[in-house]
Scaffold this active site. Structure first.
Site, PDB file in Angstrom:
ATOM      1  CG  ASP A 152      -5.263  -4.254  -3.873  1.00 33.57           C
ATOM      2  OD1 ASP A 152      -5.574  -3.723  -2.789  1.00 33.57           O
ATOM      3  OD2 ASP A 152      -4.116  -4.192  -4.352  1.00 33.57           O
TER       4      ASP A 152
ATOM      5  CB  SER B 125      -0.981  -0.052   1.177  1.00 31.64           C
ATOM      6  OG  SER B 125      -2.041   0.856   0.990  1.00 31.64           O
TER       7      SER B 125
ATOM      8  CG  HIS C 266      -5.221  -3.056   0.454  1.00 30.33           C
ATOM      9  ND1 HIS C 266      -4.554  -2.686  -0.691  1.00 30.33           N
ATOM     10  CD2 HIS C 266      -4.777  -2.220   1.436  1.00 30.33           C
ATOM     11  CE1 HIS C 266      -3.758  -1.665  -0.424  1.00 30.33           C
ATOM     12  NE2 HIS C 266      -3.867  -1.375   0.865  1.00 30.33           N
TER      13      HIS C 266
END
Length: 628
Positions: free
Chosen positions: A308, A158, A337
């Site tokens: 995601d 991320s 995610h």
């Protein structure tokens, strides 16, 4: 080790776990050394350093004196301080990388970005340009250390993944490979404004998380499963600050950090500058804006999953397509995610069990250590096909000739047909602002909500939408890539939102969410994508100058790309397209308080269709056998 009966032996020459088995844990993980590094402007950053150590059983075979480094730049604490009697992992954000790479011969360096953790400074934006400058200085320090081999890689999930893009864009010669994981290429449309529509819940949730962390508001952390350990006692001070006096001063500076709820709404249009800073826009905190500065010899592994968030998989694909001159690899799995959950309805385990860290190890071994890994013999792309529950390999994206798309036309009887209806017709749909998609969607995880089931309540949701359904399929067919809804639409209002959902209705009537696409009609103008932002789906600038209201009652052609996926439709299943104008659970109303009356063309010159990148299953399986 778990078994992986999902045809990795077909999709890879050497499956990931088989490669990991050739790289046993040789070194010990030491307690970290931590210290402050002083940046060019005097700001001090807290860093943890893990250098591999000899295991006693190595005997007369000592560890080498120098190692390549893997760096992780995090705003989520490099390490928590634990209560003296506490238990638990003190580095939940980065521990998996420490535990996997240090025993296999990599130094791991974790940095609290400025304005976070134990670092000093104030955050002036999301992914501030100051952080990019800091990252180059950190690498410059690393290569001067006696334990450094002078070679550096970067990775992380991320925010950390995008930080590796920014590090590569500094052009530092020591940076040879990056693996951005589950991270954006464009913060605007991959993350906060998919289709030009702001994700309202995400903005608030992220702000709450960062206040809890940056201000050391521990009473707020219980809401976030990753940081809910009651034994956590704020960020860990560095070694030179045993009493935490410097830490207190750093946290005091954090109180001036930007607030996401105030910051992100400033960027209603992509690349629209701030009124007080003509050089700062959404491009400033998006890696694509610096793509041309990433040297072509930097190797890149992009990783994402089919659930995601609202566009991270687009980010991974666009990064792969854009950096075509670099040694590039792409991995797309059945993940949410961060690959915490296997999102397939047909999964055998809830937690994702694919050894994706082994793929990253092989990548770094190849480009940082120069090992003979066999990576050159593998296809550059690997992706997972849901409902077939198999991995595929490909030499290009999309995986097969898009000229063979299957077009299904929206017909007057609310059916999907192989040919358009000859006569001009349309279907009327009154937008209902009370429609939502629930709390088990692709959007919860990116808001730090602990999702474990994906669209378990999808059954019947399309009944309140404008839905079109095909006849049963005679044979299995596999979709891989971006389906595109090519619609003729009129609206009673000068603006509206389109939410287009793709569903498989199995022979027994079970409805399976496949994917979706969002678009605010204000941003319907499609254009050629720029060199630094390559796509294979319709591109939009989402800019103020390209935004234009609809003429009420006038039909216009609108292309809505659905989020990419790979999905096998089974024989006897039907394909359904559902169109709505709201998702109250995640997005604001468009336009506010004025639900539009939409008309969807279903024939003649206004024949709407859905273009599906489908291939016979035999073709997709055969494609795995051809290696580059």
């Amino acid at each position: 080790m778990p078994s992986y009966p999902k045809n990795e032996d077909v999709a890879w020459v050497v499956p990931p776990q088989a490669y990991a088995d050739t790289r046993p844990e040789v070194y010990a993980i030491p307690a970290p050394r931590s210290r402050y590094l002083t940046m060019r402007d005097g700001c001090r950053l807290a860093v943890d350093i893990y250098v591999p150590e000899d295991k006693p059983e190595r005997g007369d075979d000592p560890a080498p004196a120098q190692f390549p480094a893997i760096v992780l730049f995090t705003p989520y604490y490099r390490r928590f301080k634990l209560h003296p009697d506490g238990v638990g992992e003190c580095a939940p954000n980065t521990a998996k990388f420490r535990d996997f790479f240090v025993p296999r011969g990599y130094a791991v360096v974790v940095i609290d970005v400025r304005g976070t953790g134990a670092s000093f400074g104030t955050r002036d934006s999301f992914r501030s340009p100051r952080e990019r400058d800091d990252s180059r200085e950190v690498v410059e320090w690393i290569v001067t250390q006696p334990w450094s081999s002078g070679v550096v890689g970067a990775t992380g999930i991320s925010y950390l993944g995008a930080a590796s893009d920014f590090l590569a864009s500094t052009g530092h010669p020591a940076v040879k490979a990056i693996a951005p994981l589950f991270s954006v290429w464009d913060t605007y449309t991959d993350n906060y404004f998919p289709g030009g529509i702001q994700l309202k819940a995400l903005t608030q949730s992220y702000d709450d998380l960062m206040v809890a962390l940056d201000h050391d508001r521990r009473e707020m952390l219980h809401r976030f499963v990753y940081y809910a350990n009651p034994h956590f006692e704020g960020p860990r001070p560095v070694d030179e600050d045993p009493e935490g006096e410097l830490l207190k001063a750093a946290i005091q500076e954090h109180l001036g950090n930007f607030r996401q709820t105030e910051f992100m709404p400033e960027f209603r249009f992509r690349e629209d500058p701030l009124p007080y800073d003509a050089q700062f826009s959404s491009a400033t905190f998006s890696p694509y804006s610096l793509a041309e500065h990433i040297p072509p010899d930097v190797a890149v592994l992009s990783v994402s999953g089919w659930m995601d968030g609202g566009g991270y998989m687009n980010g991974a694909i666009s990064r792969y397509l854009t950096l075509s001159k670099n040694p590039s690899h792409l991995l797309l799995g059945p993940w949410d995610h961060g690959a915490r959950i296997d999102v397939s309805p047909w999964r055998t385990t809830q937690m994702a069990d694919f050894p994706w860290l082994a793929e990253i190890l092989r990548f770094f071994d190849h480009y940082l250590l120069g090992k003979q890994t066999g990576l050159d013999a593998e296809a550059p792309i690997h992706y997972y096909a849901l409902h077939s529950e198999q991995w595929r390999s490909a030499a290009q994206w999309p995986p097969y000739d898009q000229g063979k798309d299957s077009a299904l036309y929206l017909a007057p009887a609310l059916t999907l047909e192989a040919a358009p209806a000859p006569s001009l017709s349309h279907q009327t749909y009154q937008v209902d602002f009370s429609i939502g998609t629930g709390a088990g969607t692709r959007y919860e995880r990116i808001a730090a909500i602990n999702s474990t089931e994906y669209y378990p309540d999808w059954q019947g949701r399309g009944d309140r939408m404008c839905s079109f359904t095909s006849t049963p399929l005679d044979a299995a067919a596999e979709l891989a890539g971006h389906a595109v809804a090519d619609l003729w639409v009129s609206s009673s209002e000068p603006d509206a939102a389109l939410f287009v959902y793709l569903t498989e209705i199995e022979a027994d009537g079970t409805e399976r969410y496949v994917t979706e696409g969002l678009l605010r009609l204000l941003h319907r103008k499609a254009t050629r994508c720029p060199p630094q932002y390559q796509t294979t789906w319709p591109f939009r600038t989402f800019s103020r100058q390209d935004a234009r209201p609809m003429t009420p009652g006038k039909f216009e052609r609108v292309e809505v790309p659905l989020l990419p996926t790979a999905w096998q439709f089974k024989p006897g299943s039907r394909i359904r397209i559902s169109i709505a104008g709201a998702d109250k659970d995640h997005c604001g109303q468009v336009p506010h308080g004025r639900p539009p009356l939409l008309k969807i063309g279903t024939g003649g010159d206004h024949a709407s269709r859905i273009d599906l990148p489908l291939a016979p299953v035999s073709q997709t399986i055969a494609g795995n056998e051809a290696k580059p």
